[in-house]
Design an enzyme around this catalytic site. Structure first.
Site, short mmCIF file in Angstrom:
data_model
loop_
_atom_site.label_atom_id
_atom_site.label_comp_id
_atom_site.label_asym_id
_atom_site.label_seq_id
_atom_site.Cartn_x
_atom_site.Cartn_y
_atom_site.Cartn_z
N ASP A 192 21.55 -54.80 -29.78
CA ASP A 192 22.32 -56.19 -29.73
C ASP A 192 23.19 -56.06 -28.05
O ASP A 192 23.29 -55.32 -27.65
CB ASP A 192 23.06 -56.61 -30.94
CG ASP A 192 22.93 -58.12 -30.97
OD1 ASP A 192 23.28 -58.88 -30.32
OD2 ASP A 192 22.66 -58.57 -32.31
N HIS A 269 19.03 -61.74 -27.63
CA HIS A 269 20.34 -60.59 -28.05
C HIS A 269 19.96 -59.35 -27.44
O HIS A 269 19.84 -58.32 -27.70
CB HIS A 269 20.27 -60.45 -29.45
CG HIS A 269 20.78 -61.48 -30.22
ND1 HIS A 269 22.20 -61.64 -30.41
CD2 HIS A 269 20.25 -62.53 -30.81
CE1 HIS A 269 22.50 -62.67 -31.08
NE2 HIS A 269 21.29 -63.14 -31.56
N ASP A 324 15.79 -64.09 -33.35
CA ASP A 324 16.66 -64.96 -33.77
C ASP A 324 17.47 -65.61 -32.39
O ASP A 324 17.74 -64.66 -31.47
CB ASP A 324 17.59 -64.85 -34.70
CG ASP A 324 18.36 -63.56 -34.35
OD1 ASP A 324 17.84 -62.47 -33.69
OD2 ASP A 324 19.65 -63.55 -34.59
N GLU A 325 18.09 -66.79 -32.38
CA GLU A 325 18.97 -67.32 -31.40
C GLU A 325 18.82 -67.27 -29.95
O GLU A 325 19.64 -66.81 -29.19
CB GLU A 325 20.22 -66.72 -31.90
CG GLU A 325 20.71 -66.86 -33.29
CD GLU A 325 22.24 -66.49 -33.41
OE1 GLU A 325 22.83 -67.16 -34.51
OE2 GLU A 325 22.33 -65.40 -33.03
N TRP A 391 17.73 -66.49 -43.24
CA TRP A 391 19.20 -66.45 -43.33
C TRP A 391 19.69 -67.99 -43.04
O TRP A 391 20.98 -67.99 -43.25
CB TRP A 391 19.67 -65.65 -42.08
CG TRP A 391 19.51 -66.25 -40.69
CD1 TRP A 391 18.39 -66.15 -39.88
CD2 TRP A 391 20.48 -66.92 -39.68
NE1 TRP A 391 18.51 -66.82 -38.75
CE2 TRP A 391 19.76 -67.38 -38.50
CE3 TRP A 391 21.85 -66.97 -40.00
CZ2 TRP A 391 20.43 -67.98 -37.65
CZ3 TRP A 391 22.30 -67.86 -39.16
CH2 TRP A 391 21.79 -68.32 -37.96
N PHE A 417 27.88 -60.70 -45.70
CA PHE A 417 29.41 -59.62 -45.93
C PHE A 417 30.41 -59.76 -44.85
O PHE A 417 31.49 -59.17 -45.14
CB PHE A 417 28.86 -58.68 -46.55
CG PHE A 417 28.25 -58.39 -48.21
CD1 PHE A 417 28.08 -59.80 -48.60
CD2 PHE A 417 27.82 -57.34 -48.57
CE1 PHE A 417 27.72 -59.78 -49.96
CE2 PHE A 417 27.18 -57.56 -49.95
CZ PHE A 417 27.23 -58.57 -50.58
N TRP A 466 27.31 -57.85 -40.28
CA TRP A 466 27.58 -58.16 -38.71
C TRP A 466 28.94 -57.49 -38.56
O TRP A 466 29.87 -57.89 -39.23
CB TRP A 466 27.43 -59.45 -38.44
CG TRP A 466 25.91 -59.83 -38.73
CD1 TRP A 466 25.83 -60.85 -39.82
CD2 TRP A 466 24.84 -59.62 -38.23
NE1 TRP A 466 24.46 -61.04 -39.86
CE2 TRP A 466 23.58 -60.29 -39.05
CE3 TRP A 466 24.37 -58.70 -37.11
CZ2 TRP A 466 22.69 -60.13 -38.69
CZ3 TRP A 466 23.12 -58.72 -36.95
CH2 TRP A 466 21.89 -59.43 -37.81
N GLU A 468 31.20 -57.56 -35.81
CA GLU A 468 32.21 -57.94 -34.92
C GLU A 468 33.60 -57.55 -35.29
O GLU A 468 34.45 -57.27 -34.26
CB GLU A 468 32.29 -59.38 -34.40
CG GLU A 468 31.03 -59.83 -33.94
CD GLU A 468 29.68 -60.28 -34.75
OE1 GLU A 468 28.86 -61.10 -34.25
OE2 GLU A 468 29.77 -59.76 -35.97
#
Length: 749
Positions: A192, A269, A324-325, A391, A417, A466, A468
């Site tokens: 990523d 990503h 995705d995205e 998702w 989560f 995820w 972060e």
């Protein structure tokens, strides 16, 4: 797992007790348990009998040298004479054990586990291990028969190691716990923007530079240039897994019945890749975009070379490619991408993305693999044989299933989560959202609106973590457990056999297992939570109090005074018919062990009055025009259908249909900067008699810090020194940051 059956096999002599003095507290709950009358003691005279089919599973049962120190003998070829001991045997037709199921029997002859497949046998062994971990004396087991099988074939947990690198030792521990709770897929998010984490021999710069960044903490890196540096630089932070390490982890997981699915992100990503191989971007310059150039043939060469090495490491039939995205703006301006669109007669950039996805899917299928992607891969057309990881909304899952594609459910609302699991005001900083344990458990992976004949394509569910805001593995454990235990039961146990109260009771016994395994799980809070249901006709409030504890002791008052152990204990929901201030707290014996929770109930003039909007809400409609005057306040989540969201300033009015005395006007707002939710900077109140000519009666300015990352609530209120008469009341709350304004009620007295 070092705790495995070793604990079971400890030789401790103690009196026989009745197995029916207590029920097992297994998680996930088995399909069927029949108890015998007594117990069985494990002794050093017992041998382990198995056959060639299952001899590789024997290490799951014991590590004699470190824990049990029992020299039990393993005998492979079992004949009919072996009717005692610990027997791990293949099922035969006469056993009537269905495909995918196991049978565990504990009786006076010892322990017998039968299954027709390796995966089912592993599940049976871990049930036995869990029984031992739950028993006070693991050498004395209740006599019983368990017949069991999973509801879904896919039972997954995900871990993002790009945002923060995690050591192999922790990932092994993660897999150990997954196995104990019958998960069978580990989704390893290896690439990523924040870092590439897998050695690819053909592209060494992926790990010599793209795996290393300027800041250890993702948030600091994200806010300070997002640069990558060479390995060995003084400030280099990150890491990667060698192919040797990855292969060893694959074998480690497989021995415990877990398949590792690698994820290599494409076409978006990919900032870290394009920083070191900028020729694969549309601009040809590093740090300018995060999407591969689909019009460049070298992109396909690179991706297929990478996937070839990935497939050589990971035997999983599934390979996850993200999907995705992706920001499509660069493709729109790229001559190479537009030329490919024209050549292939593609109408949109969505179809251009689909072209890449389909090509990669064909490549994987040619190599005997299946593609998994996030549900954005539906855009522009889905490649044949692809599996969708859903998702977003259930609509994408239903669409994919209707097209005969398998679907894995990973909805952000229930299974992300990285969302807060307890009151965000008390938790370490997170990305936002509110997902307590009971909400996780409430999830049913089968959408209610899916056609019955298509439900077979919902093959299971997965929780995603995820990272972060989880810079160290201890924080990963804190976010994942015990919520993962709720998911284990969602995936394994039949929907009709699941019950939150029963699960919550059983969970209390699993905290000691997590403690034995040294898991830094989220401890259940003593903080009091309230649920208030307002009856608009009777104008009464029904109040329920709870905490994350099982059977909490809560004392409360309704007159605004401080609660003590001498006040009313909470037992059942109670009714109040007037404006009240409730204060409640949790106690152990006579000692208060939580902060005091204050619940304000307002029976006010605006209830049931229609709200007229000069500026509409955006996305978060809640209950439409009824939201802000329904007498109910929002909770800790802006998605609870009580919070209404606005991207512009809030501008609305109420018509009382006759002149009313106005003493005060207030609105409560939420602030959570992570997802872009802020307090208004000014709160204006106006009144009018005719709905045309308004006069401002006061304005309240925000004094709070917009940079505070914590969840906050604030009531902006205008109190009139002297009551005034008016038919119309208008409120304007100005949006200072261009994010969201969230409000739950207009309160007028």
């Amino acid at each position: 797992m070092r705790y495995s059956l070793l604990i079971l096999l400890a030789v401790i002599l103690s009196p026989t007790i009745s197995a029916q003095q207590h029920a097992l507290n297994l998680i996930p709950k088995p399909n069927k348990v029949v108890y015998g009358e007594g117990t069985t003691q494990i002794s050093s005279s017992m041998s382990i009998f198995t056959t060639t089919e299952y001899e590789d599973l024997i290490p799951l049962l014991a590590d004699f040298s470190e824990i049990a120190q029992l020299p039990l003998k393993v005998i492979k070829k079992v004949g009919k004479k072996h009717q005692n001991g610990i027997r791990i045997l293949p099922a035969i037709q006469q056993d009537n054990i269905p495909e995918g199921a196991y049978r565990l029997q504990i009786d006076e002859s010892g322990i017998l586990i039968k299954a027709g497949e390796t995966q089912a046998m592993i599940a049976g062994i871990y049930t036995l291990i869990q029984i031992g971990l739950l028993e006070k004396d693991p050498s004395i087991l209740p006599q019983l028969t368990i017949d069991d099988s999973p509801r879904f074939t896919y039972r997954g947990l995900h871990l993002d190691v790009s945002r923060h690198y995690m050591p192999i030792s922790f990932i092994k521990k993660y897999i150990d716990i997954m196995a104990l709770y019958k998960f069978n897929y580990f989704h390893w998010h290896l690439t990523d923007a924040a870092g590439w984490r897998l050695e690819i021999k053909q592209y060494p710069e992926l790990t010599s530079k793209a795996a290393w960044r300027t800041h250890t903490n993702w948030k600091e890196w994200w806010a300070n240039g997002r640069m990558y540096v060479d390995q060995g630089s003084p400030n280099a932070s990150g890491g990667y897994y060698t192919q040797k390490q990855a292969r060893e982890l694959v074998s480690y997981a497989a021995a415990k019945g877990i398949t590792i699915i690698p994820e290599i992100e494409m076409p978006g990503h990919a900032e870290e890749v394009l920083a070191v191989y900028p020729e694969l971007s549309c601009t040809g310059k590093p740090y300018t975009q995060g999407e591969f150039c689909i019009g460049n043939p070298e992109t396909f060469t690179f991706l297929k070379n990478v996937l070839t090495e990935v497939m050589d490491i990971f035997p999983s039939s599934y390979i996850h490619i993200g999907g995705d995205e992706a920001n499509k703006q660069h493709w729109e301006k790229c001559p190479k991408c537009q030329a490919l669109k024209q050549e292939k007669d593609l109408k949109t950039e969505g179809e251009l993305q689909s072209y890449l996805i389909k090509d990669i899917s064909s490549f994987l299928q040619d190599n005997g693999r299946k593609l998994i992607g996030w549900d954005e891969i539906l855009e522009g057309g889905l490649p044949e044989g692809a599996t969708v990881m859903n998702w977003r909304s259930e609509k994408e899952a239903i669409d994919a299933a209707n097209m005969e594609h398998d679907v894995i459910m990973t909805p952000a609302e229930y299974l992300y989560f990285d969302s807060y699991q307890s009151d965000p005001r008390t938790q370490p900083e997170g990305i936002g959202g509110f997902l307590p344990l009971d909400k996780v458990y409430s999830y049913n992976p089968i959408p209610s609106e899916i056609p019955e004949d298509k439900a077979v394509h919902i093959i299971g569910a997965q929780a995603n973590l995820w990272s972060e805001y989880t810079p160290v593995y201890q924080q990963v454990e804190y976010m994942v457990f015990p919520r993962a235990l709720a998911l284990s039961e969602i995936n394994w146990t039949k929907q009709e056999d699941r019950n939150w109260k029963d699960f919550h009771q059983r969970l209390q016994e699993h905290y000691k297992i997590l403690q034995k395994l040294e898991v830094n799980y989220h401890r259940p809070s003593y903080d009091v939570h309230s649920t208030v249901i307002f009856d608009k006709e009777a104008k009464t409030n029904t109040v329920s109090l709870s905490s994350e504890q099982n059977a909490p002791l809560i004392y409360y008052t309704t007159d605004g005074t401080k609660p003590s152990a001498h006040e009313t204990p909470y037992t059942n929901p109670f009714l109040l018919s007037s404006t009240s201030t409730i204060k409640a707290a949790s106690f152990i014996d006579s000692i208060r062990v939580s902060p005091i929770e204050t619940i304000q109930l307002d029976i006010h003039k605006a209830i049931n009055k229609k709200v007229y909007y000069n500026t509409p809400w955006e996305v978060y409609a809640a209950q439409n025009e009824l939201t802000l005057t329904n007498g109910e306040y929002g909770g800790l989540s802006f998605k609870d259908l009580q919070w209404q969201g606005f991207t512009g300033s809030f501008d609305a009015y109420i018509d009382f249909e006759r002149r009313e005395e106005i003493k005060s006007v207030g609105m409560r707002f939420m602030q959570l900067p992570g997802p872009g939710i802020f307090f208004p900077d000014k709160f204006h109140v106006y009144i009018s008699d005719n709905g045309k000519n308004y006069r401002e009666i006061d304005v309240v300015k925000n004094e709070d810090d917009y940079n505070n990352p914590k969840l906050q609530f604030k009531t902006f209120q205008v109190n009139l020194a002297k009551p005034q008469m008016a038919r119309y009341v208008k409120v304007i709350a100005t949006n200072p940051k261009g994010g969201y304004l969230f409000t739950d009620e207009i309160v007028i007295h």
